[in-house]
Design an enzyme around this catalytic site. Structure first.
Site, PDB file in Angstrom:
ATOM      1  N   HIS A  52       0.799  -1.235   0.000  1.00 17.26           N
ATOM      2  CA  HIS A  52       0.000   0.000   0.000  1.00 17.26           C
ATOM      3  C   HIS A  52       0.842   1.301   0.000  1.00 17.26           C
ATOM      4  CE1 HIS A  52      -3.483  -2.472   1.178  1.00 17.26           C
ATOM      5  NE2 HIS A  52      -2.736  -2.993   2.121  1.00 17.26           N
TER       6      HIS A  52
HETATM    7  C1  BDR Z   1      -2.999   0.671   5.453  1.00 12.92           C
HETATM    8  O1  BDR Z   1      -3.176   0.154   6.769  1.00 12.92           O
HETATM    9  C2  BDR Z   1      -1.959  -0.340   7.261  1.00 12.92           C
HETATM   10  O2  BDR Z   1      -2.143  -1.649   7.702  1.00 12.92           O
HETATM   11  C3  BDR Z   1      -0.942  -0.232   6.157  1.00 12.92           C
HETATM   12  O3  BDR Z   1       0.314   0.172   6.673  1.00 12.92           O
HETATM   13  C4  BDR Z   1      -1.519   0.802   5.232  1.00 12.92           C
HETATM   14  O4  BDR Z   1      -1.120   2.107   5.592  1.00 12.92           O
HETATM   15  C5  BDR Z   1      -3.715  -0.241   4.464  1.00 12.92           C
HETATM   16  O5  BDR Z   1      -5.067  -0.286   4.744  1.00 12.92           O
END
Ligand code: BDR
Ligand code: CA
Length: 311
Positions: free
Chosen positions: A240
């Site tokens: 992400h």
């Molecule tokens: C987001 O939530 C976290 O678990 C990850 O680092 C990312 O920023 C994805 O939904």
């Protein structure tokens, strides 16, 4: 040179985003501010320092920010990231110091000191620190060049509830403040990050770099991807947060649309949902560039090319 502050809750994917920024000479990291999110603040601020040291940058200033969301209880994501938030490699204890100043005054003072319109906020976690800064010092809003954030989901729905993505869900009230502040926003939602998959071939490319950052990245991804691979049945998990930094470096990897985005804060059922007017069915003014697609091969090529220069 793009001046940025990285606000983050590391997190393996946050770690890769930080490494990408530190590997890029076009970016000057003015500071890293930690927030409670994937794991509590005591771990996110420590993890941020671990990653700076991995990148050979103990000179970077790391600040601790909010310990909890504005109104709600903290929700964490050890089920995805492991107990430390950075499970995978064996990490040494960081030696570089945590700054004495709290993250929120650091953000405010930096935006007041630097020329207006020259500092971009890259946000990789819940928006608590940014909202607190905006509430405490509304004069900083027009001084922010842009906020690029990972959060939300529309076509893909949510990942922590059926309708909410983790970063927005953890502090929806903070997100509401940020989305309503009139600041240029670029959003990297699940719609796009779910196309950036850490396939076996891509993880091996990081390992094959042979440097400690490439090997640690491969080990972090090996751990991080297992949860989403099982959930979605894909080869690899979504990487992400590095999309936020990649957008700064090569925006033409991405395609999106300027739309209105509002944050649900009233209904417990859909709390933290990003309500996107993709088809323009309301007269609400656009407030964000919502990214929907990327060239995933170019994204991973960029990461590999940049990570070559890391220790
Ligand atoms: C987001 O939530 C976290 O678990 C990850 O680092 C990312 O920023 C994805 O939904
Ligand atoms: Ca994150």
């Amino acid at each position: 040179m793009r001046k940025i502050i990285i606000d983050t809750d590391p997190g393996q994917d946050d770690a890769v985003a930080i490494l990408l920024a530190l590997a890029s000479s076009e970016i000057e990291v003015l500071g890293i501010t930690a927030v409670a999110g994937n794991v509590p603040l005591a771990l996110t601020q420590k993890n941020a320092r671990i990653i700076c040291e991995l990148a050979g940058r103990p000179d970077i200033k790391v600040f601790a920010g909010a310990k909890r969301p504005m109104l709600r209880e903290l929700v964490t994501a050890e089920h995805v990231h492991g107990k430390t938030g950075l499970n995978g490699p064996e990490w040494p204890e960081p030696e570089m110091p945590l700054q004495d100043t709290h993250a929120v005054p650091f953000i405010i003072e930096t935006l007041r000191e630097q020329d207006a319109g020259t500092v971009t906020l890259c946000v990789l976690g819940p928006l608590t620190n940014i909202a607190l800064a905006l509430v405490q010092a509304p004069d900083i809003a027009p001084r922010i060049q842009e906020i690029i954030l990972m959060g939300g989901g529309f076509f893909e729905g949510g990942n922590i509830t059926p309708t909410a993505e983790f970063n927005i869900y953890v502090d929806p009230h903070a997100a509401k403040v940020v989305f309503g502040a009139g600041i240029p926003l670029v959003i990297m939602p699940l719609d796009v990050t779910h196309q950036a998959l850490t396939t076996a071939r891509r993880i091996e490319a990081f390992r094959a770099l042979g440097n400690r950052s490439g090997i640690a990245t491969a080990e972090m991804m090996d751990f991080f991807e297992r949860f989403d691979e099982e959930k979605y049945g894909t080869d690899g998990g979504p990487l992400h947060d590095p999309n936020v930094i990649a957008y700064l470096l090569e925006p033409d990897i991405y395609k999106g649309r300027k739309v209105n985005v509002e944050i649900e804060t009233a209904s417990e059922l859909t709390m933290g949902m990003t309500v996107v007017d993709w088809w323009g069915v309301t007269d609400r003014a656009p407030n964000a560039l919502w990214i929907k697609d990327l060239d995933d091969d170019r994204f991973f090529d960029l990461l590999i090319r940049r990570f070559k220069s890391l220790p």
